[in-house]
Design an enzyme around this catalytic site. Structure first.
Site, PDB file in Angstrom:
ATOM      1  N   ARG A  32     -11.669  -8.996   8.843  1.00  0.00           N
ATOM      2  CA  ARG A  32     -12.226  -8.156   9.507  1.00  0.00           C
ATOM      3  C   ARG A  32     -14.099  -9.060   9.451  1.00  0.00           C
ATOM      4  O   ARG A  32     -14.419  -8.735  10.286  1.00  0.00           O
ATOM      5  CB  ARG A  32     -12.498  -7.037   9.338  1.00  0.00           C
ATOM      6  CG  ARG A  32     -11.169  -6.177   9.294  1.00  0.00           C
ATOM      7  CD  ARG A  32     -10.759  -5.151   9.686  1.00  0.00           C
ATOM      8  NE  ARG A  32     -10.775  -4.384   8.329  1.00  0.00           N
ATOM      9  CZ  ARG A  32     -10.150  -3.932   7.811  1.00  0.00           C
ATOM     10  NH1 ARG A  32      -8.835  -3.954   7.840  1.00  0.00           N
ATOM     11  NH2 ARG A  32     -10.641  -3.265   6.669  1.00  0.00           N
ATOM     12  N   GLU A  50       4.080 -13.691  -0.981  1.00  0.00           N
ATOM     13  CA  GLU A  50       4.970 -12.101  -2.049  1.00  0.00           C
ATOM     14  C   GLU A  50       6.018 -12.768  -2.076  1.00  0.00           C
ATOM     15  O   GLU A  50       6.646 -12.895  -1.058  1.00  0.00           O
ATOM     16  CB  GLU A  50       4.526 -11.094  -0.204  1.00  0.00           C
ATOM     17  CG  GLU A  50       5.797  -9.842  -0.904  1.00  0.00           C
ATOM     18  CD  GLU A  50       5.558  -9.042  -2.511  1.00  0.00           C
ATOM     19  OE1 GLU A  50       6.548  -9.677  -3.097  1.00  0.00           O
ATOM     20  OE2 GLU A  50       4.398  -8.754  -2.868  1.00  0.00           O
ATOM     21  N   SER A  63       2.983  -3.747   1.397  1.00  0.00           N
ATOM     22  CA  SER A  63       2.364  -2.284   2.383  1.00  0.00           C
ATOM     23  C   SER A  63       2.619  -1.188   1.810  1.00  0.00           C
ATOM     24  O   SER A  63       3.146  -0.518   2.811  1.00  0.00           O
ATOM     25  CB  SER A  63       1.721  -2.886   3.055  1.00  0.00           C
ATOM     26  OG  SER A  63       0.379  -2.038   3.478  1.00  0.00           O
ATOM     27  N   ALA A 109       4.172   2.676   0.403  1.00  0.00           N
ATOM     28  CA  ALA A 109       3.279   3.754  -0.677  1.00  0.00           C
ATOM     29  C   ALA A 109       4.473   4.342  -1.882  1.00  0.00           C
ATOM     30  O   ALA A 109       5.134   4.750  -1.860  1.00  0.00           O
ATOM     31  CB  ALA A 109       3.127   5.137   0.184  1.00  0.00           C
ATOM     32  N   CYS A 131       3.803   5.754  -4.382  1.00  0.00           N
ATOM     33  CA  CYS A 131       4.251   7.207  -4.740  1.00  0.00           C
ATOM     34  C   CYS A 131       4.333   7.954  -4.088  1.00  0.00           C
ATOM     35  O   CYS A 131       5.210   8.949  -4.480  1.00  0.00           O
ATOM     36  CB  CYS A 131       2.647   7.544  -4.810  1.00  0.00           C
ATOM     37  SG  CYS A 131       0.867   6.525  -5.831  1.00  0.00           S
ATOM     38  N   ASP A 179      -2.609  -3.191 -10.417  1.00  0.00           N
ATOM     39  CA  ASP A 179      -2.068  -2.666 -11.668  1.00  0.00           C
ATOM     40  C   ASP A 179      -1.886  -3.860 -12.639  1.00  0.00           C
ATOM     41  O   ASP A 179      -1.347  -3.815 -13.518  1.00  0.00           O
ATOM     42  CB  ASP A 179      -0.911  -2.510 -11.143  1.00  0.00           C
ATOM     43  CG  ASP A 179      -0.889  -1.422 -10.709  1.00  0.00           C
ATOM     44  OD1 ASP A 179      -1.598  -0.101  -9.972  1.00  0.00           O
ATOM     45  OD2 ASP A 179       0.702  -0.509 -10.321  1.00  0.00           O
TER      46      ASP A 179
END
Length: 489
Positions: free
Chosen positions: A23, A44, A50, A52, A54, A321
């Site tokens: 961007r 990857e 991408s 979640a 959690c 992480d």
């Protein structure tokens, strides 16, 4: 510079950096991003991107229907942003002198990729080595979507299971999920570790009407939140039918003749027959790529970085992480693997690489957790021994107050604990627990820590008041008032 911006890792930090870089390079803040002259390549090693992490306990519980619901970006979304995403490609080596990475492709073939800037966003992995037997069938770490899919498949009655219902698309290891879906669901499940994963998984498992046993080596669960929070959570877990084994260290897991976990054995002699186990005893940063190079590691074992996410090697960054960051309370490097930290740092690095140097920001270790109906939050330094090691003279106070005006329906007890430095009065940290919007109140503490506020300044904050939302004195203000009095004694 025309050499590509190479990103290792396609999750929160890596794709935030890649997206922001594109961007900024394009000079276009709209959703549609035109092509840029400089390529960005994301390697990857797995198939999921991408997602979640959690949200996985809530997928296991069944509150989230499909794995695809946990994706922030699909592979197609990533490609549409002008990012060259290469799934199933593992970076296995770095040559910082030649500014190249060695990549192993899906078929095992290797090739060399040059870079102009390199970002390591390799994440962390679940720790299992202290407990032999975690490689058995039906022993899960819930560190990834395939693991969560396997557990939900196992919990689902065989006649009701369908791989398609998991909604994982081509990223899902459908063969593994089908294998677990064909097994008889467990009647008893052991959860090893009373931290974030362990507590959330107790709630998820209980929803499937199984007998849940939680084993915690320490005397209390949630050590990062402190004893005041832990005691409330422990009582609530027992009310929900969770059997707690506190102060019991798991020695090993045993398996039956089929290879499925069948028994848990503790060092003190306690044994439990189980049909599944969830092991959540912590994570370890993935730093193997940095080892053997000039990229320095910090005292935590994670990659050392500066305020811009730069490592000790020019042109090489690290976020998420796998990386340390600056702690706003101590001023020292710290390793706190949390989602916002990775996303925010990745975005900043992407902007820096695009030419607009941007700090990644500090961290306070702010975290929230749902334990059935109890909400928990923490930020900063809550442990007195840790505060002393950092050079402070800590004083702590704990209060319990109503979450709303006493006459207004729905008020619940809210317990707040704050820690401050006696000499300066500076707020060092805090924790909170309660049933009524308790967790979100920790944001007041986090903001005060970022601003370096004293307890007296926190006490005088002009927080919102109306009976449906808070008493005149918010519980955080009540605790600050009590702590300020203790500091003046």
């Amino acid at each position: 510079m025309t050499e590509p911006f190479v990103v290792v890792g396609g999750d929160a930090g890596g794709l935030s950096a890649a997206s922001k870089f594109v961007r900024e390079s394009a000079g276009d803040s709209d959703d549609h991003v035109p092509a840029t002259e400089r390529e960005v390549i994301v390697f990857e090693r797995g198939q999921w991107v991408s997602y979640a992490h959690c949200g996985t306990p809530y997928f296991v519980k069944g509150e989230i229907d499909h794995l695809s619901d946990l994706l922030s970006l699909s592979p197609d979304d990533v490609e549409s942003r002008g990012i060259d995403l290469r799934r199933g490609h593992e970076v296995v080596g770095i040559d910082t002198d030649a500014e190249t990475v060695t990549v192993a492709g899906p078929s095992g073939d290797r090739h060399t990729q040059s870079y102009g800037d390199l970002l390591l966003a390799t994440g962390a992995r679940a720790i299992t080595d202290p407990i032999p037997g975690t490689d058995a069938d039906a022993a899960f770490t819930i560190h990834g979507l395939d693991s969560a899919a396997g557990l939900r498949a196992l919990l689902t009655p065989v006649d009701d299971f369908s791989v398609a219902d998991l909604g994982g698309g081509d990223a899902l290891d459908s063969e593994e999920a089908a294998r677990y879906g064909a097994m008889d669901p467990p009647e008893t499940v052991a959860v090893v570790g009373g931290g974030y994963v362990g507590i959330e998984m107790c709630e998820a498992l209980a929803a499937w009407d199984v007998d849940v046993h939680l084993f915690q080596r320490a005397d209390h669960v949630l050590p990062a939140f402190g004893e005041a929070v832990a005691e409330v959570v422990e009582e609530h877990l027992r009310e929900q039918g969770i059997t707690l084994h506190l102060g019991e260290a798991v020695d090993h897991l045993e398996q039956d003749e089929t290879g499925r976990v069948s028994r848990l054995v503790c060092t003190g002699g306690t044994e439990l027959a189980v049909g599944a186990a969830v092991v959540g005893v912590g994570v370890r940063p993935n730093v193997e790529l940095a080892e053997g190079t000039d990229i320095e590691l910090g005292e935590s074992g994670a990659i050392a970085t500066d305020e811009f996410g730069r490592t000790s090697v020019a042109g090489v960054y690290a976020v998420g992480d796998c990386a340390e960051m600056h702690h706003v309370v101590t001023g020292d490097p710290a390793w706190v693997p949390l989602g916002l930290t990775a996303n925010r740092a990745g975005r900043a690095v992407g902007q820096t690489v695009a030419g607009d140097r941007t700090e990644v920001g500090g961290i306070a270790g702010t975290a929230v957790l749902k334990a059935f109906e109890q909400e928990c939050g923490r930020s900063g330094i809550t442990d007195l021994a840790e505060a002393r090691e950092a050079g402070f003279d800590p004083v702590a106070k704990t209060i319990t107050a109503g979450s709303r005006s006493g006459y207004y329906p729905g008020s619940e007890e809210t317990t707040v604990r704050l820690v401050a430095d006696r000499e300066t009065g500076r707020l060092l940290g805090g924790s909170i627990v309660g049933r009524d919007r308790a967790a979100i109140r920790i944001d007041t503490v986090a903001t005060a820590l970022e601003a370096g506020m004293t307890v007296g300044e926190v006490e005088r904050l002009d927080l919102a008041y109306a009976p449906p939302f808070s008493p005149v004195w918010d519980p955080v203000l009540v605790c600050a008032k009590v702590l300020a009095g203790a500091l003046s004694e």
